[in-house]
Design an enzyme around this catalytic site. Structure first.
Site, PDB file in Angstrom:
ATOM      1  N   ASP A 149      -3.310 -18.000   1.830  1.00 17.04           N
ATOM      2  CA  ASP A 149      -4.470 -18.693   1.225  1.00 17.04           C
ATOM      3  C   ASP A 149      -4.996 -19.768   2.183  1.00 17.04           C
ATOM      4  O   ASP A 149      -6.215 -19.913   2.368  1.00 17.04           O
ATOM      5  CB  ASP A 149      -4.127 -19.274  -0.160  1.00 17.04           C
ATOM      6  CG  ASP A 149      -2.729 -19.869  -0.231  1.00 17.04           C
ATOM      7  OD1 ASP A 149      -1.925 -19.646   0.690  1.00 17.04           O
ATOM      8  OD2 ASP A 149      -2.435 -20.581  -1.202  1.00 17.04           O
TER       9      ASP A 149
ATOM     10  N   LYS B 295       3.281 -15.398   2.527  1.00 18.44           N
ATOM     11  CA  LYS B 295       3.177 -16.124   1.247  1.00 18.44           C
ATOM     12  C   LYS B 295       4.616 -16.428   0.830  1.00 18.44           C
ATOM     13  O   LYS B 295       5.086 -16.033  -0.243  1.00 18.44           O
ATOM     14  CB  LYS B 295       2.425 -15.231   0.230  1.00 18.44           C
ATOM     15  CG  LYS B 295       2.069 -15.894  -1.067  1.00 18.44           C
ATOM     16  CD  LYS B 295       0.911 -16.860  -0.959  1.00 18.44           C
ATOM     17  CE  LYS B 295       0.677 -17.539  -2.297  1.00 18.44           C
ATOM     18  NZ  LYS B 295      -0.199 -18.712  -2.217  1.00 18.44           N
TER      19      LYS B 295
ATOM     20  N   TYR C 205       0.826  -1.215   0.000  1.00 17.15           N
ATOM     21  CA  TYR C 205       0.000   0.000   0.000  1.00 17.15           C
ATOM     22  C   TYR C 205       0.862   1.268   0.000  1.00 17.15           C
ATOM     23  O   TYR C 205       0.409   2.325  -0.421  1.00 17.15           O
ATOM     24  CB  TYR C 205      -0.935   0.034   1.224  1.00 17.15           C
ATOM     25  CG  TYR C 205      -2.018  -1.025   1.205  1.00 17.15           C
ATOM     26  CD1 TYR C 205      -2.188  -1.864   0.117  1.00 17.15           C
ATOM     27  CD2 TYR C 205      -2.876  -1.175   2.279  1.00 17.15           C
ATOM     28  CE1 TYR C 205      -3.169  -2.839   0.108  1.00 17.15           C
ATOM     29  CE2 TYR C 205      -3.866  -2.140   2.272  1.00 17.15           C
ATOM     30  CZ  TYR C 205      -4.007  -2.978   1.187  1.00 17.15           C
ATOM     31  OH  TYR C 205      -4.980  -3.937   1.185  1.00 17.15           O
TER      32      TYR C 205
ATOM     33  N   ASP D  85     -11.234  -8.502   7.600  1.00 18.03           N
ATOM     34  CA  ASP D  85     -12.641  -8.373   7.202  1.00 18.03           C
ATOM     35  C   ASP D  85     -13.302  -9.748   7.156  1.00 18.03           C
ATOM     36  O   ASP D  85     -14.454  -9.919   7.551  1.00 18.03           O
ATOM     37  CB  ASP D  85     -12.774  -7.672   5.842  1.00 18.03           C
ATOM     38  CG  ASP D  85     -13.012  -6.176   6.021  1.00 18.03           C
ATOM     39  OD1 ASP D  85     -12.513  -5.629   7.026  1.00 18.03           O
ATOM     40  OD2 ASP D  85     -13.688  -5.560   5.177  1.00 18.03           O
TER      41      ASP D  85
ATOM     42  N   ASP E 223      -5.426  -6.719   5.856  1.00 19.76           N
ATOM     43  CA  ASP E 223      -6.611  -5.963   5.442  1.00 19.76           C
ATOM     44  C   ASP E 223      -7.721  -6.940   5.041  1.00 19.76           C
ATOM     45  O   ASP E 223      -8.884  -6.814   5.451  1.00 19.76           O
ATOM     46  CB  ASP E 223      -6.214  -5.079   4.242  1.00 19.76           C
ATOM     47  CG  ASP E 223      -7.271  -4.041   3.912  1.00 19.76           C
ATOM     48  OD1 ASP E 223      -8.247  -3.921   4.664  1.00 19.76           O
ATOM     49  OD2 ASP E 223      -7.112  -3.355   2.879  1.00 19.76           O
TER      50      ASP E 223
END
Ligand code: NAD
Length: 353
Positions: A219, A186, A141, A247, A243
């Protein structure tokens, strides 16, 4: 104790839910003998309307001098076009950066009294109590961005100190809980993740050998959060993965209106806010769920003011209100829904008992 608390209610339902949290903080002050100096300032769309800026200098100055910040939400449909150069959401991003708030703490708790509001089967939610810690100031970001007619790129960068401080925070908080830390990355694909993993392994081995560490690809973590959520204790991860996963994890609790958060940095000054936005679709109706804002105030008591007893009392009062069946419209009430004020009143009544 005496404390100076900045109130930034923001837009939409932000002021409605913040008012309820503030009234609860006042009850805590009188019950436990504290004195709060509460000072309010504008942020977000309200601040753009008044000054042209989402984070006016006076608001930033207040945030920098207060002991803690209680934040509502920012955002308004009139500024929702991404083409707008000045947007309400820039207010919260600037605040996090200016205050060096590098970690976002999001507890995910499935309150027994409202388990039926979660889309997951009740038996999967038994014992779910997760603390997700998202790195907040690095990663893709904030990396260099490029764009031509035919190509675009976002650079993902992490440095060793950025990972070390998240690993230490996660391990310290895991020690105070069930002693288990899951680091999500990852590392099978990304170089930043390979750095992340090696730093986490070293810090844990050298400084926190007593904390149980495991690693999970993002994942797989997305899947396991739904398949066996009660296995997680503290989860640390980088900015973008966090992020998305936070959620997803909020759905375990059943409603955005139940999820609190804290953004913290090197000092005790932190920013506390419900994870939901300004909810323009229900703003001004007095029906928003204030429990997330009230639980954010409890996090403020715990992390910035170090008032654990008071934080627990406020959390217990929310549980009591939920157990008494005081449900706002988002919590699928069986009868007439409670208003924002009704829910706040129920928490305050429980606090007074
Ligand atoms: P939102 O969280 O505001 O709302 C999503 C849905 O959940 C809506 O249907 C809303 O009515 C409902 N909802 C949210 N909080 C609720 C509560 N406390 N009680 C009952 N129902 C609740 O997300 P959105 O609609 O995507 O965004 C609206 C605005 O908020 C946008 O401008 C967005 O950029 C902004 N936003 C701000 C923050 C922040 O201030 N940190 C976070 C997320 C979104």
């Amino acid at each position: 104790m005496k404390a100076h608390i900045a109130l930034l209610p923001g837009d939409g339902i932000g002021p409605e839910v913040t008012t309820e949290a503030v009234e609860c903080l006042k009850v805590i002050a009188s019950r436990f003998g504290h004195e709060w100096r509460l000072e309010e300032a504008i942020v977000g769309a309200a601040a753009i309307d008044a000054t042209g800026m989402p984070l006016p200098p006076a608001t930033l100055a207040l945030a920098k001098t207060a002991d803690a910040i209680l934040f509502g939400a920012v955002g308004a449909p009139r500024y929702s076009d991404p083409a707008h150069k000045v947007r309400p959401e820039q207010g919260i991003l600037q605040l996090r950066q200016e205050l060096g708030l590098y970690a976002n703490l999001r507890p995910v708790v499935c309150f027994e009294a409202v388990r039926d509001t979660s889309p997951l089967k009740p038996e999967l939610l038994e014992g779910v109590d997760i603390l997700v810690i998202r790195e907040l100031t690095g990663g893709i970001y904030f990396g260099e961005k490029t764009r031509t007619e035919t190509r675009a790129s976002d650079l993902c960068v992490y440095t060793v100190p950025e990972v070390e401080r998240i690993a230490r925070l996660g391990a310290r908080l895991a020690r105070e809980r069930r002693g288990k830390l899951t680091s999500v990355d990852k590392a099978n694909v990304l170089e930043t993740s390979r750095l992340w993993r090696s730093v986490v392994v070293r810090v844990m081995k050298e400084e926190f050998p007593d904390v149980l560490l495991d690693h999970m690809y993002v994942d797989a973590a997305a899947m396991h959060l739904l398949r066996r959520p009660s296995d997680f204790d503290v989860l640390i991860t980088e900015n973008m993965f966090g992020d998305i996963l936070t959620d997803e994890a909020s759905m375990l609790a059943g409603s955005l209106g139940l999820c609190a958060s804290a953004s913290i940095g090197a000092s005790t000054r932190g920013l506390y806010e419900p994870i939901h936005g300004s909810a323009p679709d229900i703003a001004g109706k007095g029906i928003a769920n204030p429990y997330a804002a009230i639980l954010s105030a409890a996090m403020l008591l715990r992390h910035s003011l170090r008032l654990e007893r008071e934080a627990k009392a406020l959390e217990a009062a929310v549980v009591a209100a939920l157990s008494a069946g005081v449900r706002t419209a988002d919590l699928k009430p069986r009868g007439a829904p409670a208003s924002t004020r009704d829910a706040g009143d129920a928490v305050r009544a429980a606090l007074a008992r």
